[in-house]
Design a protein around this motif. Structure first.
Motif: not given
Length: 174
Positions: A67-73, A144-152
């Protein structure tokens, strides 16, 4: 993914996620298991999946966690673009290691994994080629990971996800 072998059960009804059991394994045990999916590439079928124009242009995603919104760049890479093409997605993210939540997708995404050295709270990554991982605590990375994004703004992320599994929706922002 900091332990040698861990397993978690995914909840059925996750759009875009597997409803079977998922097994994580460390790089040392990956080679010895036949359950690992091979990474798919565009050359596997000599054709690429069509991507919606919205997904190709997407640079931000709304992630609603309990229920809590976060924005991913989103990162500017094929992994992030392929992730965007799977959206919208609703799923249950399972707890792992007290620092991350994950879900196994039905389909592999393109990956180009590297070890980031340190995972930051708010990093959204692809593990292997089909596990979406949202990290809510900063820690040293052994995998090792592949980047999808980051939470602002990851402030409040740890409290929002809690200690168990978390109901999540990912939606493209225009």
């Amino acid at each position: 993914m900091a332990s040698l072998v861990l397993s978690g059960t995914l909840v059925s009804g996750c759009a875009g996620a597997s409803s079977d059991s998922a097994e994580f394994s460390s790089p040392a045990t990956e080679e010895s298991t036949s359950q690992s999916k091979p990474e798919s590439t565009a050359d596997d079928n000599n054709e690429e999946e069509p991507m919606s124009r919205d997904a190709a242009r997407a640079s931000r995603v709304s992630a609603t966690l309990n229920g809590t919104e976060f924005i991913i760049d989103l990162a500017d890479n094929p992994t992030a673009k392929a992730f965007a093409s799977t959206l919208p997605m609703e799923c249950e993210l399972s707890e792992l290691n007290g620092n991350e939540k994950y879900v196994l997708l039905d389909e592999a995404l393109p990956s180009d994994p590297t070890n980031p050295g340190t995972i930051e709270a708010g990093d959204v990554m692809l593990y292997q080629n089909a596990y979406i991982v949202v990290f809510y605590e900063t820690h040293a990375a052994d995998y090792a990971y592949s980047r999808i994004g980051r939470i602002e703004n990851p402030n409040g992320l740890s409290a929002a996800v809690g200690t168990g599994s978390v109901r999540t929706s990912f939606t493209l922002l225009q």
